[in-house]
Design a protein around this motif. Structure first.
Motif, mmCIF file in Angstrom:
data_model
loop_
_atom_site.group_PDB
_atom_site.id
_atom_site.type_symbol
_atom_site.label_atom_id
_atom_site.label_comp_id
_atom_site.label_asym_id
_atom_site.label_seq_id
_atom_site.Cartn_x
_atom_site.Cartn_y
_atom_site.Cartn_z
ATOM 1 N N GLN A 1 0.826 -1.219 0.000
ATOM 2 C CA GLN A 1 0.000 0.000 0.000
ATOM 3 C C GLN A 1 0.858 1.266 0.000
ATOM 4 O O GLN A 1 0.379 2.344 0.322
ATOM 5 C CB GLN A 1 -0.927 0.003 1.229
ATOM 6 N N VAL B 1 -5.328 10.764 3.179
ATOM 7 C CA VAL B 1 -6.299 9.690 3.403
ATOM 8 C C VAL B 1 -7.309 10.183 4.431
ATOM 9 O O VAL B 1 -6.935 10.711 5.481
ATOM 10 C CB VAL B 1 -5.597 8.402 3.891
ATOM 11 N N GLU C 1 -13.093 7.380 5.624
ATOM 12 C CA GLU C 1 -13.601 6.139 4.995
ATOM 13 C C GLU C 1 -12.451 5.305 4.424
ATOM 14 O O GLU C 1 -12.419 4.080 4.577
ATOM 15 C CB GLU C 1 -14.607 6.460 3.864
ATOM 16 N N GLU C 2 -11.509 5.989 3.778
ATOM 17 C CA GLU C 2 -10.391 5.249 3.181
ATOM 18 C C GLU C 2 -9.510 4.636 4.275
ATOM 19 O O GLU C 2 -8.969 3.530 4.131
ATOM 20 C CB GLU C 2 -9.558 6.174 2.278
ATOM 21 N N ASN C 3 -9.413 5.347 5.392
ATOM 22 C CA ASN C 3 -8.653 4.815 6.529
ATOM 23 C C ASN C 3 -9.225 3.458 6.958
ATOM 24 O O ASN C 3 -8.487 2.495 7.192
ATOM 25 C CB ASN C 3 -8.724 5.836 7.675
ATOM 26 N N ARG D 1 -10.960 1.462 5.051
ATOM 27 C CA ARG D 1 -10.697 0.480 3.972
ATOM 28 C C ARG D 1 -9.293 -0.121 4.109
ATOM 29 O O ARG D 1 -9.096 -1.316 3.916
ATOM 30 C CB ARG D 1 -10.830 1.141 2.591
ATOM 31 N N ILE D 2 -8.333 0.730 4.452
ATOM 32 C CA ILE D 2 -6.951 0.226 4.607
ATOM 33 C C ILE D 2 -6.890 -0.773 5.776
ATOM 34 O O ILE D 2 -6.259 -1.825 5.687
ATOM 35 C CB ILE D 2 -5.967 1.406 4.817
ATOM 36 N N GLN E 1 -9.101 9.883 11.577
ATOM 37 C CA GLN E 1 -8.561 10.998 10.805
ATOM 38 C C GLN E 1 -8.084 12.009 11.840
ATOM 39 O O GLN E 1 -8.690 12.159 12.905
ATOM 40 C CB GLN E 1 -9.662 11.587 9.905
#
Ligand code: ATP
Length: 430
Positions: A146, A229, A232-234, A236-237, A359
């Motif tokens: 990633q 980031v 939401e993307e956090n 996902r990771i 975040q």
């Protein structure tokens, strides 16, 4: 010398293995000796007729945990496919152990912990150490895929991430007191402005008197942080990471899971399905309907975490918590400033909280206000505030507890078995 794990490549050849006697049993002129060499376990069969007197004496004298070099011919077990045995042709006793205190029977946990330096040699502990290695390796692999790079953070820190009550103070030369770090997060927030995405991986310390099956005072944490980031993307990771770790364990830990009697079916199901997300506000009534007495504004207890995933095939993200119970660095939710853009990830199978993430507040003024609200000193955090002065960007990160993950993957009940030398409220030995 060959490793037991490679023995299948040497069927019918004469090989030498070096290791320790795990278990012995003899019947007259036959001796059955289980040897472990670190890479695996194998049964060696010695016959008095076929050995020199010296070799026969060596193998029959070598008690549990004696170290030996064994020469012999590997063959596949006549009835069990994939199981191998060695017909012994020669034995050298490297060191004869005195009587070993840990027999193949039940011992109490205190006795085993006192003898942790020896207990590590048992089959079960061997399996757990190896799963831990797979978990750690998978974390490193996934993050590099990633585009995270490992930067690492200091262990001596001048101040706390979340207040000083849970910190271990250490006298530090003429500078007064330093503290053992409880998270490297603030430091990797600085490093992302250099490398974009990074992580640290090391021991962290919590001076909390938490005597539970999920708390250590020293544990290994991986903190990851990524520029650009958002919330939401956090998540996902994090989901990708947990699935990657579980897939690695399913693929590489077949033997270990068999020793631990760990059924891998729930993990196999879990990696195929999307994780559930509940906001904190949705979670509280959901819990209350199912018998919890938790009130809005309270932290989740162990029982609440267990309830949340009891019938779930997948972990559950609880996100957007009240800012009043979360640290100052979490970004306020723009749609509801009483909440923060954070998440806990609760694992299945009773594993509890595995990850905490958020975040981060990237606005200088809002961060300063939060530091003041929490009664913290803005001077202490001046370097951290600087990060909001020079090209501040939206960014997010999370921390995963390695032993929590190992506990879940192995299915062991107590976290003390998930680290080689556990540090607990009442134990710093051996
Ligand atoms: P908990 O509420 O379970 O005590 P926490 O909210 O204090 O955990 P964080 O500060 O968010 O946890 O730490 C990140 C991760 O580190 C947790 O999700 C967990 O996996 C792990 N962790 C936290 N405290 C401990 C501990 N005392 N022993 C082992 N692992 C821990």
């Amino acid at each position: 010398m060959v490793f037991i794990s490679d023995i299948r490549q040497h069927i019918g050849q004469t090989v030498e293995i070096k290791g320790w006697v795990y278990n012995t049993r003899s019947s007259g002129s036959l001796a059955f000796v289980e040897i472990r060499d670190g890479s695996g376990f194998i049964q060696c069969v010695a016959s008095k007729q076929e050995l020199s007197d010296d070799a026969w004496n060596a193998i029959t004298r070598a008690g549990q945990e004696s170290s030996v070099a064994i020469t012999g011919i590997p063959k596949e077990h006549p009835k069990k496919a994939g199981v191998f045995e060695i017909s012994v042709t020669h034995v050298v006793l490297i060191h004869q152990a005195v009587e070993y205190p840990i027999a193949h029977k039940e011992h109490g946990p205190e006795f085993l912990l006192e003898n942790r330096h020896l207990w590590l040699r048992s089959k079960r502990q061997w399996a757990i150490l190896r799963v831990r290695d797979v978990v750690e390796t998978a974390i490193n692999e996934y993050l590099h895929q990633q585009k995270f790079i490992r930067t690492d953070s200091p262990v001596f820190t001048p101040n706390s991430v979340e207040g000083t009550t849970t910190l271990f103070p250490v006298p530090y030369f003429d500078l007064g007191e330093a503290y053992l770090s409880q998270s490297g997060q603030l430091y990797i927030e600085a490093a992302i402005a250099s490398v974009g995405r990074c992580y640290d991986f090391g021991p962290v310390f919590r001076a909390e008197k938490s005597v539970t099956k999920r708390h250590l005072t020293e544990f290994w944490m991986m903190d990851a942080e990524a520029a650009f980031v958002e919330h939401e993307e956090n998540m996902r990771i994090q989901e990708g990471l947990v699935k990657y770790i579980a897939s690695a364990c399913i693929e590489k830990c077949t033997e270990e899971f068999a020793i631990l009697e760990r059924d891998s079916e729930p993990l196999k199901k879990m990696v195929e399905l999307p994780f559930v997300k509940l906001t904190y506000e949705e979670a509280i009534p959901w819990l209350r309907e199912r018998g919890s007495d938790i009130e809005l504004g309270e932290d989740l207890g162990n029982d609440d975490e267990a309830l949340l995933t009891k019938d779930s095939p997948v972990p559950v993200f609880i996100h957007k918590w009240p800012k009043t119970i979360k640290p100052f660095y979490m970004k306020l939710d723009p749609t509801d400033p009483t909440r923060v853009l954070n998440n806990d990830l609760i694992g299945i199978e009773g594993s509890g909280e595995i990850i905490g993430g958020s975040q981060r507040e990237d606005n200088f003024d809002l961060l300063l206000e939060r530091i003041r609200e929490e009664g913290l000193s803005p001077e202490e955090y001046s370097w951290y505030m600087d990060l909001r002065k020079y090209g501040s960007v939206p960014h997010s990160g999370f921390g995963i507890g390695v032993e929590r993950m190992v506990r879940w993957m192995t299915g062991v009940e107590h976290i003390r078995e998930c680290i080689p030398f556990p540090r607990l409220v009442n134990r710093v030995r051996p």
